[in-house]
Scaffold this active site. Structure first.
Site, mmCIF file in Angstrom:
data_model
loop_
_atom_site.group_PDB
_atom_site.id
_atom_site.type_symbol
_atom_site.label_atom_id
_atom_site.label_comp_id
_atom_site.label_asym_id
_atom_site.label_seq_id
_atom_site.Cartn_x
_atom_site.Cartn_y
_atom_site.Cartn_z
ATOM 1 N N ASP A 7 0.862 -1.189 0.000
ATOM 2 C CA ASP A 7 0.000 0.000 0.000
ATOM 3 C C ASP A 7 0.895 1.234 0.000
ATOM 4 O O ASP A 7 1.791 1.361 0.843
ATOM 5 C CB ASP A 7 -0.915 -0.014 1.227
ATOM 6 C CG ASP A 7 -1.944 1.099 1.187
ATOM 7 O OD1 ASP A 7 -3.144 0.796 1.040
ATOM 8 O OD2 ASP A 7 -1.559 2.282 1.300
ATOM 9 N N ASP A 105 -4.009 2.533 -5.008
ATOM 10 C CA ASP A 105 -2.642 2.540 -4.448
ATOM 11 C C ASP A 105 -2.277 1.258 -3.697
ATOM 12 O O ASP A 105 -1.363 1.264 -2.897
ATOM 13 C CB ASP A 105 -2.429 3.774 -3.559
ATOM 14 C CG ASP A 105 -2.911 3.578 -2.136
ATOM 15 O OD1 ASP A 105 -3.910 2.860 -1.951
ATOM 16 O OD2 ASP A 105 -2.290 4.138 -1.232
ATOM 17 N N GLU A 106 -2.972 0.176 -3.968
ATOM 18 C CA GLU A 106 -2.605 -1.056 -3.253
ATOM 19 C C GLU A 106 -2.769 -2.287 -4.128
ATOM 20 O O GLU A 106 -3.617 -2.310 -5.030
ATOM 21 C CB GLU A 106 -3.414 -1.215 -1.962
ATOM 22 C CG GLU A 106 -4.887 -1.170 -2.206
ATOM 23 C CD GLU A 106 -5.728 -1.471 -0.983
ATOM 24 O OE1 GLU A 106 -5.342 -2.313 -0.152
ATOM 25 O OE2 GLU A 106 -6.806 -0.878 -0.899
HETATM 26 P P1 TTP Z 1 -5.161 5.175 1.365
HETATM 27 O O1 TTP Z 1 -4.167 4.124 1.001
HETATM 28 O O2 TTP Z 1 -6.266 4.804 2.291
HETATM 29 O O3 TTP Z 1 -4.422 6.421 2.030
HETATM 30 P P2 TTP Z 1 -3.006 7.044 1.723
HETATM 31 O O4 TTP Z 1 -2.265 6.274 0.688
HETATM 32 O O5 TTP Z 1 -3.197 8.496 1.392
HETATM 33 O O6 TTP Z 1 -2.280 6.973 3.118
HETATM 34 P P3 TTP Z 1 -1.690 5.693 3.861
HETATM 35 O O7 TTP Z 1 -0.230 5.971 4.009
HETATM 36 O O8 TTP Z 1 -2.405 5.633 5.164
HETATM 37 O O9 TTP Z 1 -1.961 4.515 2.982
HETATM 38 O O10 TTP Z 1 -5.833 5.758 0.062
HETATM 39 C C1 TTP Z 1 -5.134 5.916 -1.167
HETATM 40 C C2 TTP Z 1 -5.527 7.204 -1.850
HETATM 41 O O11 TTP Z 1 -6.926 7.223 -2.081
HETATM 42 C C3 TTP Z 1 -5.222 8.437 -1.019
HETATM 43 O O12 TTP Z 1 -3.892 8.916 -1.217
HETATM 44 C C4 TTP Z 1 -6.265 9.401 -1.493
HETATM 45 C C5 TTP Z 1 -7.438 8.551 -1.912
HETATM 46 N N1 TTP Z 1 -8.493 8.619 -0.881
HETATM 47 C C6 TTP Z 1 -9.498 9.557 -1.021
HETATM 48 O O13 TTP Z 1 -9.541 10.314 -2.003
HETATM 49 N N2 TTP Z 1 -10.460 9.644 -0.036
HETATM 50 C C7 TTP Z 1 -10.456 8.839 1.070
HETATM 51 O O14 TTP Z 1 -11.337 8.956 1.945
HETATM 52 C C8 TTP Z 1 -9.390 7.867 1.206
HETATM 53 C C9 TTP Z 1 -9.332 6.972 2.422
HETATM 54 C C10 TTP Z 1 -8.439 7.801 0.208
HETATM 55 MG MG MG Z 2 -2.108 4.188 0.844
#
Ligand code: TTP
Ligand code: MG
Length: 353
Positions: A7, A105-106
């Protein structure tokens, strides 16, 4: 069998910082314009510097502004993030015996091997590759299954690499709050707490009858998960049912050609998802939401499986013509469904996009 989950860390925000070096080290919030505290939208994500102020995804930007007025607020550039995602996924898809993009992103990787030292090394290599090739960082979870790997990748963010060997699964999960288990939503979490279940261990050791009585079959599923059991395969089966995207316009639109141009943007988004996924589709759905929020959908079954996004777009345009009634609309959506696993390789799929 082993599974790796990757992720990306603070994905949208990390891309913005990478591309604008002046943001380096500052709290950065990606989302709607805070309009000096009057903005109505939400935070998409923020970097780890901003998280120290208690800002997080989904929070109203006005609240984020309140928590850190000095933060850099950057608008969402979804097209750019999709493009980066596509490149990252293309790179990642070369690891593992099977591959599944789980979101923008995962991704999961399935390995026939259960040599966890080897899997740890692969995890390390993936992490370094993301750093070197993309100047971004990710967190990695390694375990015997998807469920535990996903929880593990979240454990030491950012930049984490957490390995949970089969013999360590229960000890890893037990002390965590039961809400880390997928399927324990807000409502279930509240109900569980009410009956004295807070940790994963509590959930795992609940009497089956009691769980079934309160939550039905779902309760038994949660109990199995709490015991670290997950037999879902990487890249198939229980996973995705559709790929789609939608856009809410800044201002309502009644011009057909403008609506069509939005459909074209959605096509690109779906194309990048399809490309990362190894699926084909056989049904296309278009959605229009009118200014008064009344929502109309129309779908067409194509009769066979397609992998190219152009067919989705062309069909989408025809469906749009049928749906369009000359009104003002606030949202358009495009979706492909009835997915089937496609045998075509990633690179061949890429040629269609
Ligand atoms: P995530 O992987 O949940 O968050 P992240 O990558 O920003 O942070 P982390 O280090 O905790 O993984 O989500 C991936 C992307 O999806 C995030 O960068 C932005 C988008 N997103 C939104 O637009 N709205 C949301 O509510 C969430 C949770 C994510
Ligand atoms: Mg993320």
């Amino acid at each position: 069998m082993g599974v790796i989950h990757v992720d990306m860390d603070a994905f949208f925000a990390s891309i913005e910082v990478r591309d604008n070096p002046e943001l380096e080290g500052k709290p950065v919030v990606v989302g709607a314009d805070p309009e000096s505290g009057n903005g109505r939208g939400v935070v998409s994500t923020c970097n780890y510097e901003a998280r120290r102020y208690g800002i997080n995804s989904g929070m109203p930007v006005s609240k984020a502004y309140e928590r850190c007025k000095g933060a850099e607020f950057v608008p969402v550039d979804k097209e750019k993030y999709n493009l980066v995602s596509k490149k990252v996924m293309r790179y990642l898809s070369s690891f593992g015996d099977s591959f599944e993009k789980a979101s923008i992103d995962e991704a999961f990787f399935g390995f026939d091997s259960d040599d966890f030292k080897e899997l740890e090394d692969i995890g390390e290599k993936i992490s370094q590759g993301i750093n070197q090739k993309f100047d971004l960082s990710c967190s990695v979870g390694v375990s015997p299954n998807k469920l535990v790997s996903k929880i593990a990748s979240d454990e030491e963010k950012p930049g984490g690499l957490v390995v949970v060997r089969p013999s360590g699964v229960r000890d890893f999960l037990n002390p965590k709050k039961a809400k880390v288990i997928p399927g324990v939503g807000k409502k279930t979490w509240k109900e569980l707490q009410r009956i004295g279940v807070t940790s994963v261990k509590d959930l795992a050791s609940m009497k089956r009858d009691k769980l079934r009585e309160r939550f039905g079959k779902h309760g038994l599923k949660l109990r199995r998960r709490a015991r670290g059991i997950d037999n879902s395969s990487v890249g198939g089966g229980s996973g995705k049912k559709s790929f789609g995207s939608e856009t809410t316009f800044r201002q309502d639109i009644n011009d057909f050609r403008t609506l069509k141009s939005h459909l074209r943007i959605l096509k690109r988004e779906i194309g990048s998802e399809l490309n990362g996924s190894r699926y084909g589709y056989s049904t296309v759905v278009v959605k229009l939401r009118r200014s008064d929020f009344e929502t109309f959908t129309r779908q067409r079954s194509l009769g066979s499986c397609f992998r190219d996004v152009d067919t989705a777009y062309k069909t989408g345009c025809e469906l749009l013509e049928k749906l369009y009634g000359g009104d003002y609309y606030r949202l358009i959506g495009l979706r492909v469904k009835d997915l089937e696993k496609s045998s075509m390789s990633q690179s061949r799929l890429g040629m269609f996009l």
